[in-house]
Design an enzyme around this catalytic site. Structure first.
Site, PDB file in Angstrom:
ATOM      1  N   PRO A 185       0.835  -1.203   0.000  1.00 41.48           N
ATOM      2  CA  PRO A 185       0.000   0.000   0.000  1.00 41.48           C
ATOM      3  C   PRO A 185       0.870   1.253   0.000  1.00 41.48           C
ATOM      4  O   PRO A 185       1.871   1.326   0.721  1.00 41.48           O
ATOM      5  CB  PRO A 185      -0.783  -0.118   1.306  1.00 41.48           C
ATOM      6  CG  PRO A 185       0.081  -0.956   2.180  1.00 41.48           C
ATOM      7  CD  PRO A 185       0.798  -1.903   1.278  1.00 41.48           C
ATOM      8  N   MET A 186       0.490   2.217  -0.829  1.00 41.06           N
ATOM      9  CA  MET A 186       1.215   3.487  -0.889  1.00 41.06           C
ATOM     10  C   MET A 186       0.197   4.619  -0.939  1.00 41.06           C
ATOM     11  O   MET A 186      -0.601   4.693  -1.875  1.00 41.06           O
ATOM     12  CB  MET A 186       2.114   3.525  -2.121  1.00 41.06           C
ATOM     13  CG  MET A 186       3.215   2.480  -2.094  1.00 41.06           C
ATOM     14  SD  MET A 186       4.119   2.400  -3.641  1.00 41.06           S
ATOM     15  CE  MET A 186       2.983   1.436  -4.661  1.00 41.06           C
ATOM     16  N   CYS A 221       3.163   3.371   9.438  1.00 35.26           N
ATOM     17  CA  CYS A 221       3.260   4.706   8.852  1.00 35.26           C
ATOM     18  C   CYS A 221       3.921   5.683   9.831  1.00 35.26           C
ATOM     19  O   CYS A 221       3.435   5.878  10.945  1.00 35.26           O
ATOM     20  CB  CYS A 221       1.888   5.227   8.459  1.00 35.26           C
ATOM     21  SG  CYS A 221       1.977   6.829   7.632  1.00 35.26           S
ATOM     22  N   GLN A 261      -6.253  -1.745   3.759  1.00 30.94           N
ATOM     23  CA  GLN A 261      -5.397  -1.326   4.865  1.00 30.94           C
ATOM     24  C   GLN A 261      -6.124  -0.304   5.720  1.00 30.94           C
ATOM     25  O   GLN A 261      -6.570   0.725   5.237  1.00 30.94           O
ATOM     26  CB  GLN A 261      -4.087  -0.743   4.379  1.00 30.94           C
ATOM     27  CG  GLN A 261      -3.164  -0.507   5.573  1.00 30.94           C
ATOM     28  CD  GLN A 261      -1.812  -0.031   5.183  1.00 30.94           C
ATOM     29  OE1 GLN A 261      -1.620   1.155   5.013  1.00 30.94           O
ATOM     30  NE2 GLN A 261      -0.886  -0.957   5.055  1.00 30.94           N
ATOM     31  N   LYS A 298       0.810  -4.553   9.434  1.00 33.07           N
ATOM     32  CA  LYS A 298       2.012  -4.014   8.796  1.00 33.07           C
ATOM     33  C   LYS A 298       2.711  -3.170   9.852  1.00 33.07           C
ATOM     34  O   LYS A 298       2.111  -2.290  10.450  1.00 33.07           O
ATOM     35  CB  LYS A 298       1.634  -3.122   7.611  1.00 33.07           C
ATOM     36  CG  LYS A 298       2.816  -2.401   6.998  1.00 33.07           C
ATOM     37  CD  LYS A 298       2.345  -1.387   5.991  1.00 33.07           C
ATOM     38  CE  LYS A 298       3.501  -0.485   5.622  1.00 33.07           C
ATOM     39  NZ  LYS A 298       3.045   0.696   4.909  1.00 33.07           N
TER      40      LYS A 298
END
Length: 145
Positions: free
Chosen positions: A16-17, A101, A70, A140
């Site tokens: 994921p970005m 993040c 996410q 994550k």
């Protein structure tokens, strides 16, 4: 690789970005061999308050499978509610909780990698999500805060 009932043959996954992993980009990556894709980060709180812009992040289609969503947040009840609602959607094979993040706007709210400094809260959130979700929940995270 097996995650719950999801079986991946080659294990090639699109990470994921934020601002990048939208539906058109995911479809292009799938054409190049990505077997599993993950949506951009979705705020549990935004889902709770029915933020219209958040639905755009959740857009998918049949060619965008298997797909993980996410999720990020720091309130166990709200994260669990979001996980339950998202697990009802056929588009998503699993729910990926973001504890990686490092962006200030995420960390300053106690979300993302900030949760790595509060392992008891992180455990409470993940347990609540796993209890409510009908789909597998994974996390994550980074090597450290």
């Amino acid at each position: 690789m097996r995650i719950g009932e999801l079986e991946l043959r080659c294990g090639l996954m699109l990470a994921p970005m934020a601002g990048v992993s939208d539906l058109p980009f995911r479809l292009l990556c799938r054409e190049q061999g990505a077997e599993l894709a993950v949506t951009e980060m979705v705020s549990a709180k935004a889902l709770h308050y029915k933020n219209k812009a958040t639905e755009e992040l959740l857009k998918s289609c049949e060619g965008d499978r298997p797909l993980a969503v996410q999720l990020f947040g720091s309130e166990p009840e709200i994260c669990a509610e979001a996980a339950e609602a998202l697990s009802e959607r056929s588009a998503f094979a699993l729910i990926d909780f973001n504890m990686g993040c490092p962006m200030p706007k995420i960390v300053n709210n106690g979300d993302g990698s900030k949760l790595m400094t509060k392992p008891e809260l992180a455990a409470e959130i993940i347990a609540a999500m796993a209890k409510k979700s009908k789909k597998p929940v994974c996390v994550k995270m980074r090597a450290g805060f």
